[in-house]
Write an enzyme that holds these catalytic residues in place. Structure first.
Site, mmCIF file in Angstrom:
data_model
loop_
_atom_site.group_PDB
_atom_site.id
_atom_site.type_symbol
_atom_site.label_atom_id
_atom_site.label_comp_id
_atom_site.label_asym_id
_atom_site.label_seq_id
_atom_site.Cartn_x
_atom_site.Cartn_y
_atom_site.Cartn_z
ATOM 1 C CD GLU A 58 56.157 -20.055 -1.580
ATOM 2 O OE1 GLU A 58 55.591 -19.315 -0.758
ATOM 3 O OE2 GLU A 58 57.357 -19.931 -1.892
ATOM 4 C CB THR A 87 60.494 -8.598 2.659
ATOM 5 O OG1 THR A 87 61.240 -9.061 1.533
ATOM 6 C CG2 THR A 87 59.100 -8.244 2.230
ATOM 7 C CG HIS A 89 61.739 -10.391 -1.477
ATOM 8 N ND1 HIS A 89 62.749 -10.807 -0.655
ATOM 9 C CD2 HIS A 89 60.718 -11.233 -1.242
ATOM 10 C CE1 HIS A 89 62.345 -11.857 0.052
ATOM 11 N NE2 HIS A 89 61.111 -12.127 -0.284
HETATM 12 N N1 INI Z 1 55.470 -13.913 2.240
HETATM 13 C C1 INI Z 1 54.338 -13.387 2.739
HETATM 14 O O1 INI Z 1 53.262 -13.987 2.577
HETATM 15 N N2 INI Z 1 54.358 -12.195 3.383
HETATM 16 C C2 INI Z 1 55.514 -11.494 3.575
HETATM 17 O O2 INI Z 1 55.471 -10.394 4.192
HETATM 18 C C3 INI Z 1 56.724 -12.038 3.090
HETATM 19 N N3 INI Z 1 57.974 -11.352 3.316
HETATM 20 O O3 INI Z 1 57.982 -10.381 4.068
HETATM 21 O O4 INI Z 1 58.998 -11.757 2.778
HETATM 22 C C4 INI Z 1 56.677 -13.277 2.404
HETATM 23 N N4 INI Z 1 57.800 -13.832 1.914
HETATM 24 C C5 INI Z 1 57.913 -15.227 1.621
HETATM 25 C C6 INI Z 1 57.522 -15.563 0.207
HETATM 26 O O5 INI Z 1 56.118 -15.482 0.059
HETATM 27 C C7 INI Z 1 57.968 -16.977 -0.149
HETATM 28 O O6 INI Z 1 57.351 -17.891 0.720
HETATM 29 C C8 INI Z 1 59.495 -17.138 -0.057
HETATM 30 O O7 INI Z 1 60.164 -16.180 -0.857
HETATM 31 C C9 INI Z 1 59.916 -18.570 -0.508
HETATM 32 O O8 INI Z 1 59.542 -18.796 -1.859
#
Ligand code: INI
Length: 155
Positions: A58, A87, A89
């Site tokens: 975001e 993750t 992703h």
């Molecule tokens: N966001 C992060 O800042 N770091 C991470 O390691 C992470 N993982 O691991 O998933 C992560 N995921 C959340 C992503 O940034 C979004 O907030 C989410 O997909 C909702 O849009």
């Protein structure tokens, strides 16, 4: 020969910090490093605004909205922590965050520091968000101060 080089001065600068809450313990260390760097270089705390996002994905959207509001920041520091182990992703979040931040900076000319840690493990991430040394929040803030001053010298 004229050489343009930004001074590391924060005097009179207004800075926004955008920080992702995901992996919050590490993000908080990045934020501490960023604020420490900025204040030690002359930016008063009253000239620093901190914007939280849920995750690093975001961050570019927040940057876009901050810049649109024309609150007249001289520079922005983007902070976040993306850990591969957590993750599937990872690649998407990391590349969208990096691309988005770079695009915002290039398209608007706003100096934006890239203080996003991408690490394989929590340990690696902790090493890059150190309290005493090796803090990417500190490093990216310093880069912003240098860029603000260098850009101001372009005629
Ligand atoms: N966001 C992060 O800042 N770091 C991470 O390691 C992470 N993982 O691991 O998933 C992560 N995921 C959340 C992503 O940034 C979004 O907030 C989410 O997909 C909702 O849009």
């Amino acid at each position: 020969m004229k050489e343009i080089k930004g001074q590391l001065t924060g005097k009179g600068r207004k800075i926004a910090i955008v920080v992702a809450r995901f992996n919050e313990a590490i993000s908080k260390n990045l934020l501490t490093g960023a604020v420490d760097c900025l204040t030690r270089h002359g930016v008063p705390e009253s000239a620093i605004d901190v914007y939280w996002t849920p995750g690093s994905f975001e961050i570019p959207t927040m940057l876009s909205n901050i810049i649109k509001k024309k609150k007249k920041y001289d520079g922005i520091v983007a902070l976040g922590c993306i850990i591969r182990g957590e993750t599937p992703h990872f690649e998407y979040v990391a590349s969208e965050a990096a691309k988005g931040i770079a695009n915002m900076s290039i398209q608007t000319g706003m100096p934006i520091g890239f203080g996003i840690i991408t690490a394989d493990t929590v340990e690696q991430a902790k090493d890059r968000a150190g309290v005493k040394s090796g803090n990417k929040g500190w490093d990216s803030s310093l880069a912003v101060l240098e860029m603000i001053d260098a850009i101001a010298q372009i005629q």
